[in-house]
Scaffold this active site. Sequence first.
Site, PDB file in Angstrom:
ATOM      1  N   ARG A  63       0.838  -1.198   0.000  1.00 58.04           N
ATOM      2  CA  ARG A  63       0.000   0.000   0.000  1.00 58.04           C
ATOM      3  C   ARG A  63       0.876   1.253   0.000  1.00 58.04           C
ATOM      4  NH1 ARG A  63      -4.616   2.565   0.652  1.00 58.04           N
ATOM      5  NH2 ARG A  63      -4.778   4.358   2.048  1.00 58.04           N
ATOM      6  N   CYS A  92     -12.541  10.479   8.386  1.00 62.71           N
ATOM      7  CA  CYS A  92     -11.991   9.878   7.180  1.00 62.71           C
ATOM      8  C   CYS A  92     -11.875   8.372   7.387  1.00 62.71           C
ATOM      9  CB  CYS A  92     -10.628  10.492   6.842  1.00 62.71           C
ATOM     10  SG  CYS A  92      -9.367  10.179   8.115  1.00 62.71           S
ATOM     11  N   GLN A 152      -7.773   2.209   7.023  1.00 64.30           N
ATOM     12  CA  GLN A 152      -7.072   1.620   5.887  1.00 64.30           C
ATOM     13  C   GLN A 152      -5.652   1.212   6.259  1.00 64.30           C
ATOM     14  OE1 GLN A 152      -7.617   4.742   2.894  1.00 64.30           O
ATOM     15  NE2 GLN A 152      -9.016   3.389   1.808  1.00 64.30           N
ATOM     16  N   GLU A 161       0.370  15.134   4.348  1.00 61.82           N
ATOM     17  CA  GLU A 161      -0.836  15.374   5.148  1.00 61.82           C
ATOM     18  C   GLU A 161      -1.871  16.178   4.357  1.00 61.82           C
ATOM     19  OE1 GLU A 161      -3.180  14.914   8.304  1.00 61.82           O
ATOM     20  OE2 GLU A 161      -1.078  14.547   8.761  1.00 61.82           O
ATOM     21  N   ASP A 189      -6.317  17.600  -4.931  1.00 62.84           N
ATOM     22  CA  ASP A 189      -5.325  16.622  -4.484  1.00 62.84           C
ATOM     23  C   ASP A 189      -3.953  17.100  -4.922  1.00 62.84           C
ATOM     24  OD1 ASP A 189      -3.781  14.410  -3.814  1.00 62.84           O
ATOM     25  OD2 ASP A 189      -5.296  12.966  -4.452  1.00 62.84           O
ATOM     26  N   ARG A 204      -0.992  15.763  -3.916  1.00 67.01           N
ATOM     27  CA  ARG A 204       0.033  14.763  -3.662  1.00 67.01           C
ATOM     28  C   ARG A 204       0.836  14.411  -4.909  1.00 67.01           C
ATOM     29  NH1 ARG A 204      -3.652  10.351  -0.698  1.00 67.01           N
ATOM     30  NH2 ARG A 204      -5.046  11.089  -2.363  1.00 67.01           N
ATOM     31  N   THR A 249      -5.616  -0.353  -2.633  1.00 65.70           N
ATOM     32  CA  THR A 249      -6.004   1.048  -2.796  1.00 65.70           C
ATOM     33  C   THR A 249      -7.363   1.143  -3.473  1.00 65.70           C
ATOM     34  OG1 THR A 249      -5.296   3.208  -3.642  1.00 65.70           O
ATOM     35  CG2 THR A 249      -4.920   1.323  -5.074  1.00 65.70           C
TER      36      THR A 249
END
Length: 205
Positions: free
Chosen positions: A49, A65, A70, A92, A126, A128, A149
């Site tokens: 993951r 969340c 997960q 984060e 997003d 990331r 995922t």
Amino acid sequence: MSIKYVASSTLPTPWGVFDMHGFEDSETGKEHVALTFGVLDAETPTLGRIHSECLTGDALFSLRCDCGFQLQTAMQNIAEAGQGFILYLRQEGRGIGLLNKIRAYELQDQGANTVEANEKLGFAADMRKYDMILPMMEKIGIKQVSLMTNNPRKVKAMQELGIQVVQRIPLQVGKNRYNEAYLKTKSTELGHMMSEHHFSTDGES
């Protein structure tokens, strides 16, 4: 590449003893961690993951969340399989940082969804990036993965870096009455692949 391996140690957990490998990004100052379990084989698909840091969910047990659920489920699945890995990335709040995440939560308390809140703060939905995972994967010696995922961006990121994703394994856990709207937004606006049963909270707290 700005990612440098620093050191490794054992990490006893409720699910078993993992090995923890630390990496430093000299450009950003961020510190990332790879957890491995068992003997890994580059020629065999490995259960794993990519997990972005979520202080509120991972450490403070937030129900807003599904992140902490997960992470724990992934660690349990890996331990039960006898081998696997987790890349724990310091990103984060989908890349906006902890304090901006709290600002986004404040906007969500006022009625915005998770995407709208980020955008009102001037961020993309997003932020990331996943380029740091390649040197991490090379260090732990993995070329093929069975990836836990719901996020197609993580599958695409690995494939673009030359890592073969032989299987995507859904990780639909942690639904509750506090995160139902959040999960729906992740599916409808961020493209996360989740089945309809994951949105129902009938009879759950």
